[in-house]
Structures are given as C-alpha cells and as structure tokens.
Design a protein around this motif. Sequence first.
Motif, PDB file in Angstrom:
ATOM      1  N   GLU A 563      37.609  62.141  37.827  1.00 24.37           N
ATOM      2  CA  GLU A 563      36.596  61.979  36.785  1.00 24.37           C
ATOM      3  C   GLU A 563      36.578  63.151  35.821  1.00 24.37           C
ATOM      4  N   ALA A 564      36.932  64.341  36.315  1.00 25.07           N
ATOM      5  CA  ALA A 564      36.965  65.522  35.438  1.00 25.07           C
ATOM      6  C   ALA A 564      38.335  65.724  34.803  1.00 25.07           C
ATOM      7  N   ARG A 565      39.280  64.814  35.064  1.00 27.04           N
ATOM      8  CA  ARG A 565      40.624  64.855  34.483  1.00 27.04           C
ATOM      9  C   ARG A 565      41.326  66.187  34.779  1.00 27.04           C
ATOM     10  N   GLN A 566      41.203  66.635  36.023  1.00 25.41           N
ATOM     11  CA  GLN A 566      41.801  67.914  36.405  1.00 25.41           C
ATOM     12  C   GLN A 566      43.284  67.737  36.707  1.00 25.41           C
ATOM     13  N   THR A 588      38.930  52.918  48.950  1.00 22.68           N
ATOM     14  CA  THR A 588      37.610  52.521  48.457  1.00 22.68           C
ATOM     15  C   THR A 588      37.112  53.486  47.388  1.00 22.68           C
ATOM     16  N   THR A 589      37.288  54.771  47.624  1.00 22.97           N
ATOM     17  CA  THR A 589      36.870  55.768  46.638  1.00 22.97           C
ATOM     18  C   THR A 589      37.643  55.606  45.331  1.00 22.97           C
ATOM     19  N   LEU A 590      38.940  55.409  45.429  1.00 26.45           N
ATOM     20  CA  LEU A 590      39.745  55.239  44.224  1.00 26.45           C
ATOM     21  C   LEU A 590      39.335  53.974  43.468  1.00 26.45           C
ATOM     22  N   ASP A 591      39.018  52.919  44.200  1.00 27.39           N
ATOM     23  CA  ASP A 591      38.525  51.696  43.553  1.00 27.39           C
ATOM     24  C   ASP A 591      37.241  51.979  42.779  1.00 27.39           C
ATOM     25  N   GLN A 592      36.348  52.720  43.407  1.00 27.25           N
ATOM     26  CA  GLN A 592      35.067  53.012  42.768  1.00 27.25           C
ATOM     27  C   GLN A 592      35.249  53.827  41.494  1.00 27.25           C
ATOM     28  N   VAL A 593      36.128  54.821  41.547  1.00 28.39           N
ATOM     29  CA  VAL A 593      36.368  55.647  40.358  1.00 28.39           C
ATOM     30  C   VAL A 593      36.977  54.801  39.247  1.00 28.39           C
ATOM     31  N   ALA A 594      37.961  53.975  39.602  1.00 27.15           N
ATOM     32  CA  ALA A 594      38.617  53.150  38.586  1.00 27.15           C
ATOM     33  C   ALA A 594      37.637  52.165  37.955  1.00 27.15           C
ATOM     34  N   ALA A 595      36.817  51.515  38.795  1.00 28.40           N
ATOM     35  CA  ALA A 595      35.918  50.471  38.284  1.00 28.40           C
ATOM     36  C   ALA A 595      34.839  51.030  37.369  1.00 28.40           C
ATOM     37  N   SER A 596      34.412  52.272  37.620  1.00 25.15           N
ATOM     38  CA  SER A 596      33.314  52.842  36.836  1.00 25.15           C
ATOM     39  C   SER A 596      33.787  53.746  35.708  1.00 25.15           C
ATOM     40  N   ARG A 605      44.910  56.429  36.036  1.00 28.82           N
ATOM     41  CA  ARG A 605      45.336  57.404  37.040  1.00 28.82           C
ATOM     42  C   ARG A 605      44.807  57.017  38.419  1.00 28.82           C
ATOM     43  N   SER A 606      43.601  56.481  38.481  1.00 27.37           N
ATOM     44  CA  SER A 606      43.046  56.052  39.765  1.00 27.37           C
ATOM     45  C   SER A 606      43.883  54.926  40.358  1.00 27.37           C
ATOM     46  N   LEU A 607      44.280  53.966  39.526  1.00 28.61           N
ATOM     47  CA  LEU A 607      45.126  52.877  40.017  1.00 28.61           C
ATOM     48  C   LEU A 607      46.495  53.398  40.441  1.00 28.61           C
ATOM     49  N   ALA A 608      47.020  54.388  39.711  1.00 30.39           N
ATOM     50  CA  ALA A 608      48.297  54.984  40.098  1.00 30.39           C
ATOM     51  C   ALA A 608      48.179  55.679  41.460  1.00 30.39           C
ATOM     52  N   CYS A 609      47.012  56.279  41.726  1.00 24.26           N
ATOM     53  CA  CYS A 609      46.794  56.908  43.032  1.00 24.26           C
ATOM     54  C   CYS A 609      46.728  55.852  44.134  1.00 24.26           C
ATOM     55  N   VAL A 610      46.126  54.691  43.845  1.00 23.72           N
ATOM     56  CA  VAL A 610      46.137  53.601  44.816  1.00 23.72           C
ATOM     57  C   VAL A 610      47.585  53.201  45.115  1.00 23.72           C
ATOM     58  N   CYS A 643      41.657  41.331  29.674  1.00 21.15           N
ATOM     59  CA  CYS A 643      40.465  40.961  28.887  1.00 21.15           C
ATOM     60  C   CYS A 643      39.490  42.120  28.749  1.00 21.15           C
ATOM     61  N   GLY A 644      39.815  43.258  29.344  1.00 22.23           N
ATOM     62  CA  GLY A 644      38.942  44.425  29.223  1.00 22.23           C
ATOM     63  C   GLY A 644      37.839  44.492  30.253  1.00 22.23           C
ATOM     64  N   ASP A 645      37.830  43.577  31.238  1.00 25.24           N
ATOM     65  CA  ASP A 645      36.808  43.597  32.290  1.00 25.24           C
ATOM     66  C   ASP A 645      37.320  44.446  33.450  1.00 25.24           C
ATOM     67  N   LEU A 646      37.132  45.741  33.313  1.00 24.95           N
ATOM     68  CA  LEU A 646      37.708  46.687  34.267  1.00 24.95           C
ATOM     69  C   LEU A 646      37.114  46.516  35.661  1.00 24.95           C
ATOM     70  N   ALA A 647      35.801  46.398  35.766  1.00 27.44           N
ATOM     71  CA  ALA A 647      35.159  46.323  37.077  1.00 27.44           C
ATOM     72  C   ALA A 647      35.633  45.090  37.845  1.00 27.44           C
ATOM     73  N   ARG A 648      35.665  43.927  37.204  1.00 25.48           N
ATOM     74  CA  ARG A 648      36.130  42.709  37.883  1.00 25.48           C
ATOM     75  C   ARG A 648      37.613  42.806  38.203  1.00 25.48           C
ATOM     76  N   GLY A 649      38.374  43.422  37.308  1.00 26.41           N
ATOM     77  CA  GLY A 649      39.802  43.574  37.554  1.00 26.41           C
ATOM     78  C   GLY A 649      40.085  44.424  38.770  1.00 26.41           C
ATOM     79  N   VAL A 650      39.373  45.559  38.894  1.00 25.48           N
ATOM     80  CA  VAL A 650      39.583  46.448  40.042  1.00 25.48           C
ATOM     81  C   VAL A 650      39.158  45.758  41.332  1.00 25.48           C
ATOM     82  N   LYS A 651      38.047  45.028  41.288  1.00 27.56           N
ATOM     83  CA  LYS A 651      37.595  44.304  42.476  1.00 27.56           C
ATOM     84  C   LYS A 651      38.609  43.244  42.894  1.00 27.56           C
TER      85      LYS A 651
END
Length: 987
Positions: A563-566, A588-596, A605-610, A643-651
């Motif tokens: 989240e801080a792009r470190q 689960t944590t990576l999903d949460q970061v990506a979705a929000s 980057r979160s999806l790449a970590c998954v 379609c730009g629906d990130l939260a539904r896409g990650v889920k």
Amino acid sequence: MEKPQGVDWTVIILTCQYKDSVQVFQRELEVRQKREQISAGTLILAVEDPETQVGSGGATLNALLVAAEHLSARAGFTVVTSDVLHSAWILILHMGRDFPFDDCGRAFTCLPVENPQAPVEAVVCNLDCLLDIMSHRLGPGSPPGVWVCSTDMLLSVPPNPGINWDDFRGARVIALPGSTAYARNHGVFLTDTQGFVLDIYYQGTEAQIQQCTQPDGRVPLVSGIAFFSVETAEHLLATHVSPPLDACTYMGLDSGARPVQLSLFFDILLCMARNVNRQDFLAGRPPEMCQRDTCVEGYLQGARAELWKELHDQPLTIAYIPDGSYSFMTNSATEFLHNLTCLGAPEPQVVHSQVEESELLASGSSVVSCLLEGPIHLEPGSVLQHCHLQGPIHIGTGCFVSGLDTTQSEALQGLELHDLVLQGHHVKLRDAPSRAFTLVGRLDSWERQGVGTYLNMSWSEFFQKTGIRDYDLWDPDVPAADRCLRTARLFPVFHPSRALGPKDMLWMLGPQDSGGAALRGWRASWRLSWEQLQPCLDRAATLASRRNLFFRQALCKARQVLEARQDLSLRPLIQAAIHEGCAGPLLTTLDQVAASAGDPGVAARSLACVADVLGCMAEGLGGLRSGPAANPEWLRPFSHLECGDLARGVKALAQERDKWLSRPALLVRAARHYEGAGQILIRQAVMSAQHFISKEQVELPVPGHWVVVKCPARVDFSGGWSDTPPLAYELGGAVLGLAVRVDGRQPMGARARRIPEPELWLAVGPRQDKMTLKIVCRSLEDLQDYCQPHAPGALLKAAFICVGIVSISSKLPLRDQLLCTFGAGFELHTWSELPHGSGLGTSSILAGAALAALYRVVGQAVGTEALIHAVLYLEQVLTTGGGWQDQVGGLMPGIKVGRSQAQLPLKVEVEEITVPEGFVQTLNDHLLLVYTGKTRLARNLLQDVLRSWYARLPAVVQNAHSLVQHTEKCAEAFRQGCSHKGSNMDP
C-alpha cells in the motif's frame, strides 16, 4: 549477491537435554534445510543426550557414535565402523544448559539482526549465526573430520579467518580474543610459538592468565569450537565401548552403565595438551562437575584414564582469530540486555516487527518479532521479543519482555516497568497446555546461593513488601544454602477458579497489597520454582506461537509494503510462508490489498505477488512460469477486471484459484493467469497514454492510393528496460537512443490503401516488393487472434483495432463495419529487412509505421509524439506489453532522450540531443552491427523482467534506478562529444 562457498556437511547433529524436545528441534533443523541454510543432501539429526548430566564431552561422544551409526547404515554396514568417517564432514552442535531468558535455550535466542540476502525471511536465532559461521567461515578448507560447536555464546568471525589446514593432524581448537579481565571467569589456552596447546585454564590465576597473553595484549579464550581429524575422531569413537566411557552413550546406558559427566575441553581435549601430565590429569575434575560430587571421583578417574590412553598422543593445536569476538551468554540479565541492545545507537533496532508509533521507541532499545499497536514507549536498554501488545504501555529502562500477547496487555497498562524480566511461557501440566508468567529483576542472580535478591531487592525486603514468607517458597527441610531464586516456588502455573496472567506476578511490584487479595490469590495457586518449571516447558508450543506471531506481523508488513509502494521484496516472505504452511493467510491478505487498492499499480503488484505465491507452491515443478493465460475458466474474473470492477474481479480470481491448488502443473497455470490479470491492470494504466494521442482530420487519400511509411532501426545506449510498464510509471524511465540506417537504408516500413472489397487484406514480407505472408480477414472471427503475438498478422490486426477501423466487440459483422464507416476495405503491408527478434526495436517501430499509414489512409494525421503513445496502446492490446524506447528511437530522428515520470497518465517526453560537429560521423565510424542468429520474443523477456520488478528483487530495484541515472550521464557525455569518463571519441 552470490552465496559464499561453504561446507557441504555430511551430517549435522543438534544435541539436547530433553527427550520431549527432540522432535521439536528436529523440525527446526528441517526448516533450516528448506531455507537452504543446510544443504539438501545433509543428514540432519536432533539427538537427546543420554543423561542430562553427561556434560559437553559425553554429549560429543554420544553424537559421534550416532553419526557413525547412521553413516554405517547408509553405507550398508550392519555394525558401526569408523571407516565411514574418512569421507565425512560432521558438525555437532550442543544445545547446552537451560537459559533463563529463552525457553528454547541459547541456540534459539533471537537476535536483533536481519539477513537481507536470505532467500527466506525468518527471525535470526543464535543457531542461525553459528551455522553460517561454521559453514562459510570456519569450516571451508578443513579436511574430513568432526567439528564440535557449542551454542551458548555469541561469536563474530571475519569472512576469511586464515586457518591453515596443510598437513593437519590431531585436533584443533578455535580461540577468539578476550581481555585478561574477561578471562578470569572463563577458559583460556596456553600455547607455544608453534601453535600447540600446552594447557587449558578455567578461571585461572592472574599469573596463569598472564602466561597466555598474545602479542596483541589479549588472551585466546576457550570459545566453544573444536575440530577433530578423522584419525583423532576414530580414537575418540573407540572409547564408546570402554567402561566407564560407554556410559556417555545411549548404548552404554541401555546396557545399564552408570552415567559419567565429561567436559569436551577440560577432559577430552585437555588430555592432548603438551604440558599436562597423566597424574595431574587423572586427579583433576572438569568445571562442569559440581564440587559436592565426591562420590564419582574414582569413576571419573577411570574415564580420564581411558581418554589419556586413546588421545594423549594426538597433537592439539590452536587457530587464534584476532579479528573475531566471543561473548558467553551468561545468566546475567544485565549482560544479556547489553548483548541485544546498542546503547547510544541513533535508531532503535526494530527487526521483523510492525510498530504503529515507532517514534516512541528510544535509541538503544530493541524490538524483535513483535506487533505493537497504539502508543508503546520503550526506553533505552530494554528489549521486546515475541510480543503482540496494545498500548498505552510504558516500559522503562533495563527491561526484557517476551512472550506476551494482547490478552496480557491490560496488565501492563498504567505501570512503568524498570529493570525487570517479564516472560510468558507455554507449559504442559500433566499433558494439559497452559500459560505461565515469570517476573524477576534485572539484578537478580540465577546462581545457586543462599544470599541473593528477588525483584532487585533482598529477600527480607521482598518478604516485608509483599507479605510472602519463606515457608511459601521453600519446604522447611531445604537447606539455607539451597534457598535461592532457582528453587523458590514463586511462579503460579494453575489457579482452581480462573486463568492466570502477568497480574499474578506484577502485584509484587506495587504498594502493600490492599486487603491481601492478590497475596491470597497467589497462595491459592499451584506454584513452581524455576527449576521445577523447566521440565514443564512446552517448547513445541513456544516455537509454534513464535511462528504464528512472526507471520501475523509479516502479513501486516506485506500490506504496508504494497500500500505504501515500498521498494522492498516480498519474495523471502513468500518463501517463508510456503515453507511454514502459511500460504493461505498470505493469499487472503494479498487479495484484500488488491481488491481495495485505489491505484492500479498497487493492485497489479498484489496480483503479481499472488502469482509468486502460487509459483513457489509448485516448488519448481509444473513447467515454466511464462505461458498462455487465456483459459476459459478464468474469463469471468478477467471480464470483471476489464470492466474496471476490481473488487469483483479479485474475488472471482480467488474463487477460481481455489480450484487450481491440487498439483504443481495447475499451480503454475494459475500463476500465469494471475500474471495475465496483472497485465490487464497494466494495460489499463498504460492505456492512459491515450490522453496524449492527438489526431487531426485531413483529406482522405484516393481509393487505391498507397500511403507509404519507412522507418530506421534504433539503437539504445542507456536506460533500456526503464521504459517498460510498470517501471515507466512506477519508477520513471529514461532512455538514450538513436535512429540508425542499416546498410544505408531504412530497413522497415508499412503501406496502406483503401480497396473496394469490404475486407482486410494483410501482408508481411522481408521487403516492400516481396510479401511472403498474405491474410484475408472477411469476418471478426478472422481477427480474434489479434492478442496472440505468435499468430500470423497479429500486429497488423491489432493496428486496425487500435486505429478504430474495426471494433472487435461490435455486434456488427466486419463487412458492415467497414461499409458503414468507410465504404471500403483496407490493405496493409509491413516489411522488415531485419531478422525477426533482432533486438533493434523492429516490432514496435513496425507498429508505429502501420499505425501511421492507417491513420493517414482514414484521413487522420498524427504527430510523432502522438504516435509514440499510440504504439504503447497497441502493444498492450497485442499483449506483448512493450515499453516506449523502441518507437522513440525509431520514429524520432537523430539522437534523443525519452523520459516518463513516475505517475499516471503515462506520458512520454522526448528531448533531442545536440552533439558537437563531426560527432555523428565519429559515432558512425565506431558502430558495427553483428547478427548472432539468436532470436527472442520480447514478450518472454518482458515477463521475466516484470516478474522480478514486481517482486522488488534488490538487485533489480538497484539496477532500475541505475539505468535512469546512467542515462542522464550518458546524455551529457553525448552533448560533450565524449565517451566513457570524458575521453574524446575521435580516433
């Protein structure tokens, strides 16, 4: 950084005192083998000492027997043979005695250090440091034999200690320097000028210690490490069948022999010292033996006589390492805290911990593997380990707090601790798991003595303050000499009506107990002394609790880094999660970061970590990470992302992922699709470059008229890869390149025209007048492979889509789209005289040429900068995911620097570099194009680079920053007409 060459151990044995801990420590060795701290082929064994009082010498003999037994069985022997030692490198590590500041002993005491090069993230224990020292500093170069290392000391050894192993025989001790004052309470070697050990003194006299002084004014300390050559190890092993030494091994005890206590240094090695005579040796006793054990003197003499017979003729030499350091881990809390803190340091030491308000940690304090929430003050000289605390809490100077969690935080709130050691322990009481809490003073002594202190006050003062009486702590028949901190029944472990907590100890710090409620509760509890508590400690639960807390803070770290792009790599943390079976919570944590995520870069980057987690779970099996990512099962989550629906896409991705976890091949394929999902987000970010595609309506060319575009190739001098998304907008890119003719010609180009037929005619060839591939597209189905770079004509099909001539998602057939909008079809040719995959920017420059020709043929004119951004867009549609350096280099004339800032929308700006007169000719004279015949597809290279960038591998991050910096230096050199370091390029 390459790992230094180390010893490929044949066997590593960790000895321990407690039978119920053998499996626990065996698992710890296996974990370190998975982390690659120990070679995969090394036999690792945790071995119980035959008796708790066999001493370091007896434990060594027993471990040597076990090693020989296992190696003999491996070699096919049915009896133990010393022949197996001739090609073996054996390391024996001794756990040693109980340690009052860590339930798992000195070996597993955690240190405030990190290893940024470690492939697996983990808390560093003393055992890890000693393994590294033995494997990479002391061990390399030694012949086959047996290394023995204690784990009760902190060591520092230089990378190349300079130990000479030429013509070595006998045994060798490793000695580190110490002051004469330090040596008064430790062991020290007396040596001659040739390096032979003459004697070994423990707590020697002033005169003896002065005899040992080296030219540097210091003395060689007994540092807990020794090496036995194969010959000497064979002699030592031979004693395991000789009474009474057979009692040092499990075989002897199983045969009913009486145990004997031996010291490694003051029994086994001392008999090899040149100045030691037989009579004095037989009459002596090791310092490990209690002075009251007079009944075993004759037994010990018999053991020493056997050692003398076998080992006295073996030479004993010393390797003195003046640049190293040694510190024995005593039972002094003051010394322990000094070792773990760095008083006067500009910053507190925070290692593998997440601290919400780090400004409240004072310099000279240390926090290891903790989660600290809210305001928690930590004063200088204090240490927190393995704690999850919620403030407000104030811990004053000189404190060690370990093993507490949020349920115990309340007990600390409102107090200010000073000079105290507060620990939470996992215990088993008649096989029932429980918690216990101990509180002692920093100045309290752990030695068995009648006079001492508790909570930094005399016993009489303690009794007066608390109302506790001596009969509460000791039975009447306990001698006064044995009434000490170790034997006092101070620590509640069970209460009949409630759970215990730190308050059951902390009340002793306060004013007189109001009404005596705390004292009555304390008396009503089942209490144990420190010595009684040791056999009840649940070391498996302790280590499991530490792992759990480590991963809880690690998940917080992962969230914060993303989240801080470190620019911190999560790859070591991912590897740790895989090895410890904690992949699920991390996913689960990576999903949460990506979705929000509100930033496409954070989400990608979160999806790449998954994808990295899935790839690591495959453990190198299942195929290559790079590959197709268009399985129909993943289309639903992909469509949400498109379609730009990130939260539904990650889920939806997570739901699909759960179906692909059963075997390596599926894991790798799932990883590819997560990278494909990340590419969708990259594509959306790069497509922001559309903001800078400006077009101007111009007159349509007449039907059948060819619009011809010819382009040079490009050469980049500096900065390549920094232009690649997401680096281009996360780091910012800069590339210096120049447009070049090949053999005096512009080697590639495109031409387009309108044709009467409502079709798309595509042709590709090596020259403008020679088309070797011809494709006719009569329907949208013929264009569906536009996003597959290997497909014939994919680039040309993508160009039609990007210009807007065709909408692939339209319900109108291709024929109707062309007739309705243009009243005609189109013919597009591209050609390149350069070999496929030449690395000269062919595909991107051809894309620019094709786009320029198509824009013009539909009556639109675009500038070069707009064309640069249009190629960026096209390559995302094509899924090659390229950067912008190729089109900048080939579409803009001359020498130039392209730059993009670390921001979105992605904009590329180009600066033409003006060079001195004659410099271009000089440059031409120095350029030679050589074709190697080796080709590559940019997409595969890009996937590898992006994977490394998203993992933020330290070398890749450093290189990326260096690329941008060097580009600016290179541009200045061109302006000056200079080459490397300012020298003129003129011949």
